[in-house]
Design a protein around this motif. Structure first.
Motif, short mmCIF file in Angstrom:
data_model
loop_
_atom_site.label_atom_id
_atom_site.label_comp_id
_atom_site.label_asym_id
_atom_site.label_seq_id
_atom_site.Cartn_x
_atom_site.Cartn_y
_atom_site.Cartn_z
N PRO A 55 -5.33 -2.14 -5.06
CA PRO A 55 -6.18 -1.16 -4.37
C PRO A 55 -6.00 -1.24 -2.86
O PRO A 55 -6.08 -2.31 -2.27
N VAL A 58 -9.20 2.37 -1.46
CA VAL A 58 -9.66 3.24 -2.54
C VAL A 58 -11.08 3.74 -2.23
O VAL A 58 -11.99 2.93 -2.03
N VAL A 124 -6.16 2.54 -10.75
CA VAL A 124 -7.40 2.50 -9.98
C VAL A 124 -8.61 2.55 -10.92
O VAL A 124 -9.61 1.85 -10.70
#
Length: 343
Positions: A55, A58, A124
């Motif tokens: 990530p 994000v 994600v």
């Protein structure tokens, strides 16, 4: 006395006169070194983004009591998560559907609700799910996971959509090469351009039909998705044709290598926020990444977020057309100069 032979030994042995004698060992070494370098470059291009994946900034929404949301903001690293607070779970859900955030955590008296958008990126989505369930377990709360924008039931992991980048790149190279074989020379440049545009329209519609009706990998309006794929195909094929028109086959080969070695692994088809920020930005500026983002927006989010990738692809098409125009003018000027010199 017989005449003395003046023939070149290289000519007598079958090598053209004046050409340097080939050294088989040197040629073999060159092939081995060149192939090894190519393998290493391909390994770096495809493996480095995966090795450094994770990530990166994000957008994550949170909703709940101020004390709980503040604790989440403090706990999560700022370089990995861009935490945004929403007043209630409904506002958080709307933000996910509008692509303001990729997922979110709603903390309530009954536990933690993890909201995700699976079609926005599988990696994600998995990270947000693990984050929410882990926090709930630590606080001894119940965790509920809700996917607000999932992939279709026929392809719940989005495998067909994720695998589409490389075929699109190959599909952009192939028509340029075939049209060059069928219609060579400057006189056929406009015919090749017309062929590339027709290919982009037909191929985009065909790929959209296979992904949506054959594999069940896409949702949304078919024609809108097909137009997006056609624009992506044109953004690849027209610049390839322009590179050949300006620099010959070496230009076309260089363009294909850049798209395969950079465009494909950096396309972010599994989610651009999983790549390092600089690589993710570069990937979204290249046709494969922009095309993937455009298809994602049209097929799963009702067109939300389609504007930027459409502009990027349109810019690639425009630059390619301008380059072809320059090549056409340059070749026409050269032909007039040659005709005048002959006259």
């Amino acid at each position: 006395m017989p005449p003395t032979s003046t023939s070149d030994p290289a000519t007598a042995a079958g090598t053209p006169s004046g050409a340097p004698n080939a050294n088989p060992a040197r040629m073999l070494l060159g092939v081995i070194v060149g192939a090894t370098v190519l393998v290493i470059v391909m390994l770096c291009a495809f493996a480095l983004p995966a090795v450094n994946g994770g990530p990166h900034g994000v957008p994550l929404g949170v909703a709940g009591p101020p004390q709980a949301t503040a604790a989440i903001q403090t706990r999560l690293p700022a370089d990995a998560w861009d935490v945004r607070v929403y007043p209630d779970p409904q506002s958080l859900q709307n933000a996910i559907k509008q692509r303001e955030v990729l997922g979110g955590l709603a903390v309530g008296a009954d536990g933690v609700t993890v909201y995700t958008a699976g079609a926005g990126g599988q990696q994600v989505t998995a990270a947000i799910t693990a984050l929410g369930t882990g926090m709930a377990t630590q606080q001894q709360l119940k965790a509920t996971v809700k996917d607000l924008v999932p992939f279709p039931v026929d392809d719940p992991r989005g495998a067909g959509f994720t695998a589409a980048a490389l075929p699109m790149i190959i599909g952009g190279v192939m028509p340029a090469i075939l049209l060059l074989r069928l219609f060579p020379g400057h006189a056929n440049l406009r015919r090749r351009l017309a062929g590339v545009i027709a290919f982009a329209l037909i191929a985009g519609a065909s790929v959209a039909a296979v992904l949506q009706y054959g594999f069940g990998s896409l949702n949304g309006n078919y024609w809108l998705t097909a137009l997006g794929l056609s624009l992506g195909m044109a953004a690849l094929a027209i610049p390839f044709l322009a590179l050949e028109s300006l620099f010959g086959m070496p230009g076309l080969g260089l363009g294909a290598a850049v798209m395969i070695l950079l465009g494909n692994p950096l396309s972010g088809m599994a989610g651009p926020y999983w790549l390092p920020s600089g690589w993710a930005t570069l990937g979204q500026l290249l046709p494969p990444g922009a095309s993937g983002s455009l298809v994602r927006a049209n097929a799963f989010f009702d067109g939300t977020g389609a504007g930027t990738p459409a502009l990027i692809l349109g810019a690639w098409v425009l630059v390619g057309l301008l380059a072809i125009l320059i090549a056409d003018r340059r070749a026409a000027r050269g032909s007039r100069t040659a005709a005048a010199a002959a006259a």
